[in-house]
Design a protein around this motif. Structure first.
Motif, PDB file in Angstrom:
ATOM      1  N   HIS A 256       0.815  -1.221   0.000  1.00 41.89           N
ATOM      2  CA  HIS A 256       0.000   0.000   0.000  1.00 41.89           C
ATOM      3  C   HIS A 256       0.846   1.269   0.000  1.00 41.89           C
ATOM      4  O   HIS A 256       0.415   2.316  -0.453  1.00 41.89           O
ATOM      5  CB  HIS A 256      -0.937   0.012   1.209  1.00 41.89           C
ATOM      6  CG  HIS A 256      -0.222   0.145   2.508  1.00 41.89           C
ATOM      7  ND1 HIS A 256       0.215  -0.938   3.227  1.00 41.89           N
ATOM      8  CD2 HIS A 256       0.146   1.243   3.200  1.00 41.89           C
ATOM      9  CE1 HIS A 256       0.833  -0.503   4.309  1.00 41.89           C
ATOM     10  NE2 HIS A 256       0.804   0.816   4.326  1.00 41.89           N
ATOM     11  N   GLU A 257       2.093   1.146   0.500  1.00 37.19           N
ATOM     12  CA  GLU A 257       2.961   2.324   0.633  1.00 37.19           C
ATOM     13  C   GLU A 257       3.064   3.127  -0.662  1.00 37.19           C
ATOM     14  O   GLU A 257       3.150   4.341  -0.649  1.00 37.19           O
ATOM     15  CB  GLU A 257       4.378   1.898   1.045  1.00 37.19           C
ATOM     16  CG  GLU A 257       4.457   1.251   2.418  1.00 37.19           C
ATOM     17  CD  GLU A 257       4.752   2.277   3.512  1.00 37.19           C
ATOM     18  OE1 GLU A 257       5.225   3.368   3.167  1.00 37.19           O
ATOM     19  OE2 GLU A 257       4.490   1.979   4.698  1.00 37.19           O
TER      20      GLU A 257
ATOM     21  N   LEU B  65       0.795   6.155  -1.070  1.00 33.11           N
ATOM     22  CA  LEU B  65       0.694   7.239  -0.095  1.00 33.11           C
ATOM     23  C   LEU B  65       0.952   8.617  -0.690  1.00 33.11           C
ATOM     24  O   LEU B  65       0.349   9.596  -0.290  1.00 33.11           O
ATOM     25  CB  LEU B  65       1.619   6.979   1.099  1.00 33.11           C
ATOM     26  CG  LEU B  65       1.207   5.759   1.929  1.00 33.11           C
ATOM     27  CD1 LEU B  65       2.121   5.600   3.130  1.00 33.11           C
ATOM     28  CD2 LEU B  65      -0.240   5.851   2.384  1.00 33.11           C
ATOM     29  N   ASP B  66       1.866   8.685  -1.646  1.00 33.00           N
ATOM     30  CA  ASP B  66       2.085  10.021  -2.218  1.00 33.00           C
ATOM     31  C   ASP B  66       1.416  10.184  -3.589  1.00 33.00           C
ATOM     32  O   ASP B  66       1.760  11.078  -4.357  1.00 33.00           O
ATOM     33  CB  ASP B  66       3.566  10.400  -2.255  1.00 33.00           C
ATOM     34  CG  ASP B  66       4.397   9.350  -2.967  1.00 33.00           C
ATOM     35  OD1 ASP B  66       3.782   8.443  -3.586  1.00 33.00           O
ATOM     36  OD2 ASP B  66       5.637   9.420  -2.908  1.00 33.00           O
TER      37      ASP B  66
ATOM     38  N   MET C 176      -6.206   5.091   3.260  1.00 34.32           N
ATOM     39  CA  MET C 176      -4.960   5.523   2.621  1.00 34.32           C
ATOM     40  C   MET C 176      -4.695   7.004   2.882  1.00 34.32           C
ATOM     41  O   MET C 176      -3.557   7.417   3.122  1.00 34.32           O
ATOM     42  CB  MET C 176      -5.011   5.258   1.105  1.00 34.32           C
ATOM     43  CG  MET C 176      -5.071   3.796   0.714  1.00 34.32           C
ATOM     44  SD  MET C 176      -3.792   2.806   1.504  1.00 34.32           S
ATOM     45  CE  MET C 176      -2.392   3.398   0.618  1.00 34.32           C
ATOM     46  N   ARG C 177      -5.765   7.788   2.838  1.00 32.12           N
ATOM     47  CA  ARG C 177      -5.579   9.228   3.100  1.00 32.12           C
ATOM     48  C   ARG C 177      -5.136   9.460   4.547  1.00 32.12           C
ATOM     49  O   ARG C 177      -4.308  10.315   4.827  1.00 32.12           O
ATOM     50  CB  ARG C 177      -6.881   9.987   2.832  1.00 32.12           C
ATOM     51  CG  ARG C 177      -7.230  10.092   1.370  1.00 32.12           C
ATOM     52  CD  ARG C 177      -8.320  11.121   1.143  1.00 32.12           C
ATOM     53  NE  ARG C 177      -9.574  10.785   1.788  1.00 32.12           N
ATOM     54  CZ  ARG C 177     -10.505   9.998   1.255  1.00 32.12           C
ATOM     55  NH1 ARG C 177     -10.328   9.473   0.061  1.00 32.12           N
ATOM     56  NH2 ARG C 177     -11.616   9.736   1.903  1.00 32.12           N
TER      57      ARG C 177
ATOM     58  N   LEU D  57      -3.437   7.394   6.408  1.00 28.10           N
ATOM     59  CA  LEU D  57      -2.024   7.007   6.534  1.00 28.10           C
ATOM     60  C   LEU D  57      -1.118   8.072   5.931  1.00 28.10           C
ATOM     61  O   LEU D  57      -0.089   8.441   6.508  1.00 28.10           O
ATOM     62  CB  LEU D  57      -1.772   5.676   5.818  1.00 28.10           C
ATOM     63  CG  LEU D  57      -2.268   4.416   6.525  1.00 28.10           C
ATOM     64  CD1 LEU D  57      -1.995   3.192   5.648  1.00 28.10           C
ATOM     65  CD2 LEU D  57      -1.591   4.256   7.878  1.00 28.10           C
ATOM     66  N   ALA D  58      -1.520   8.590   4.785  1.00 28.52           N
ATOM     67  CA  ALA D  58      -0.709   9.627   4.124  1.00 28.52           C
ATOM     68  C   ALA D  58      -0.622  10.867   5.025  1.00 28.52           C
ATOM     69  O   ALA D  58       0.465  11.428   5.209  1.00 28.52           O
ATOM     70  CB  ALA D  58      -1.311   9.978   2.770  1.00 28.52           C
TER      71      ALA D  58
ATOM     72  N   LYS E 158       1.806  10.775   7.715  1.00 27.26           N
ATOM     73  CA  LYS E 158       3.182  10.994   7.266  1.00 27.26           C
ATOM     74  C   LYS E 158       3.374  12.417   6.766  1.00 27.26           C
ATOM     75  O   LYS E 158       4.411  12.754   6.189  1.00 27.26           O
ATOM     76  CB  LYS E 158       3.530  10.014   6.145  1.00 27.26           C
ATOM     77  CG  LYS E 158       3.562   8.577   6.604  1.00 27.26           C
ATOM     78  CD  LYS E 158       4.169   7.702   5.507  1.00 27.26           C
ATOM     79  CE  LYS E 158       4.080   6.236   5.795  1.00 27.26           C
ATOM     80  NZ  LYS E 158       4.994   5.698   6.743  1.00 27.26           N
TER      81      LYS E 158
END
Ligand code: SF4
Ligand code: SF4
Lengths: 315, 154
Positions: free
Chosen positions: B47-48, B51-52, B82-83, B85-86, B89
């Motif tokens: 999934h990483e 993230l961007d 996902m949002r 998690l992003a 970060k």
């Protein structure tokens, strides 16, 4: 009717105070027991706050609801997003006693308690269910017979349905019922339930936002819709402001965007100026002019019918 | 609690279904937007890479997928996670950052337009709950640092 607090939300009070004006005008016209109360914050806006901090989203919404819970009021809002966000948190907490207790352990520290008892309603289903079609019809001074309008529900008026429970989330009826009660034809069209796309403007995707607006406006233009009727400040921003921006670049749609409270207010006999409609970016003039013309033509039509029934014609 | 979690069992079913691709407005109108790809990567532990990606922010939270879904689950759950998690970060659109900062500072996304209100004959706006909100948000942050009450209920 139970007293209710109006939750105006950030967007209406910051950007579109004229929507507050037309909303107050119609609430007053029906002598509804609405109150303004101290202490509300942003609902908060889910797509912003929930993404960054879910806990902040939940406790902020719970706190807003606790204000009406404590007063024993219901809550009504002319913003779809506000109601949907508040109702989403309320339904989650009511379904999860553990989470509710946890949230209340925070609220207790500021002297509040979320019970989740207050009714939370958007203005459109509120007018449909609590005021009622017959009471509305009795008050109409001049209806919209002969006018063909397109309704945009706005996703968050009806979804998520498990939290809002106010209409069929995929085939809603209440807004249509109200518009038909005002005498207008509510058009059926392909993009009727399509999301306005305003959210794209909030993530720096302006071109995509314009593209979403364009899809619906194009269809409405090709159908010759007299106006787009909606009841959400985000959707209003999308179709009024972004339509205006596209027209400035030479793309002409000419679809007036009218808030539900404005349409209702016009039917009750208020002028576009009294309802603040002159503050729109896209001119509502063509709608009002056509309405006047159609009404005049129709009243001539009534004369003609009487003429047909007259003894000379029949006998 | 008060954190996002994903139900991998439902997500697994979702990856085999894909039905709501055809009713999702962003899937239809934004090239490259495809939650099915994101879900596949989440299930594969990759999934990483999303993230961007700007795509995870293009979910409009219109809840069409949620309402259509036979599991009452929806693409949106995966996209929201996902949002989140992003954001953790520090990766988010500039406007989201501005909006969030304004919210935390003022408890609102803007202040009432006073001159326009006056012109329209609207009453003074009611006071916001900004002080209480700030206290509440502080309590929330303290509880996360593990330093303060109230404690987790379960
Ligand atoms: S909520 Fe997001 S993923 Fe679901 S249909 Fe709407 S835009 Fe698509
Ligand atoms: S969200 Fe539901 S309907 Fe949509 S693809 Fe996944 S399982 Fe199927």
């Amino acid at each position: 009717m139970k007293e209710f607090a109006v939750f105006w939300g950030c967007t209406i009070q910051t950007r579109f105070p004229f929507i507050e004006k037309s909303t107050r005008t119609v609430l007053d016209a029906f002598k509804l027991p609405y109150r303004d109360i101290d202490g509300f914050t942003c609902c908060p806006e889910k797509s912003l706050v929930n993404n960054v901090d879910r806990g902040a989203f939940v406790v902020t919404a719970a706190r807003n609801v606790s204000l009406v819970d404590e007063l024993g009021y219901d809550l009504v809002s002319p913003c779809t997003g506000c109601v949907s966000n508040l109702a989403t948190v309320r339904s989650e907490l009511n379904a999860n006693p553990g989470e509710k207790a946890h949230v209340n352990s925070f609220l207790k520290e500021i002297g509040r308690e979320f019970t989740g008892e207050a009714g939370l309603r958007h203005l459109v289903p509120f007018f449909h269910d609590a005021v009622g079609i017959s009471r509305i019809k009795q008050k109409i001074k001049k209806d919209f017979s002969g006018m063909r309008v397109a309704i945009h529900y706005g996703c968050h008026m009806i979804r998520p349905s498990h939290a809002l429970k106010n209409d069929d989330p995929l085939n809603p009826k209440k807004f249509d019922n109200l518009i038909r009660a005002l005498g207008a034809e509510s058009l059926e069209f392909n993009t009727k339930l399509m999301c306005c796309g305003q959210g794209l403007d909030r993530i720096d995707r302006h071109e995509n936002a314009l593209h979403f607006a364009r899809i619906k406006l194009k269809e409405l233009k090709s159908m010759g819709a007299d106006a787009l009727i909606l009841c959400c400040p985000s959707c209003f921003l999308q179709f009024d402001n972004n339509q205006f921006l596209m027209e400035k670049e030479g793309e002409k749609f000419g679809v007036p965007v009218i808030y539900f409270t404005e349409l209702l207010g016009l039917a009750l006999g208020y002028s576009p100026e009294e309802l603040g409609m002159t503050s729109h970016r896209v001119d509502c003039g063509p709608f009002v002019k056509k309405w006047e013309a159609v009404t005049t033509a129709l009243s001539r039509g009534v004369d003609m019918e009487e003429g047909l029934r007259a003894p000379v014609v029949i006998g | 609690m008060l954190e996002a979690t994903l139900n991998f069992k439902l997500l697994e079913m979702c990856s085999k279904c894909g039905a709501c691709f055809d009713i999702c407005p962003s899937c239809m109108h934004i090239p490259g937007y495809d939650p099915r790809e994101v879900i596949k990567d989440i299930l594969n532990g990759r999934h990483e890479r999303w993230l961007d990606s700007g795509h995870i922010w293009e979910c409009l939270e219109c809840h069409q997928c949620l309402e259509m879904c036979y599991q009452h689950y929806g693409f949106e759950n995966a996209m929201t996670s996902m949002r989140m998690l992003a954001s953790k970060k520090g990766i988010y659109p500039a406007q989201v950052k501005r909006g969030w900062e304004m919210f935390v500072k003022t408890s609102r996304l803007g202040e009432p337009a006073l001159p326009a209100r006056k012109k329209l004959g609207l009453p003074e706006p009611k006071a916001s709950g900004v002080d209480e909100f700030r206290k509440l948000y502080e309590l929330l942050k303290q509880s996360r640092e593990g330093g303060g009450s109230p404690t987790e209920a379960d």
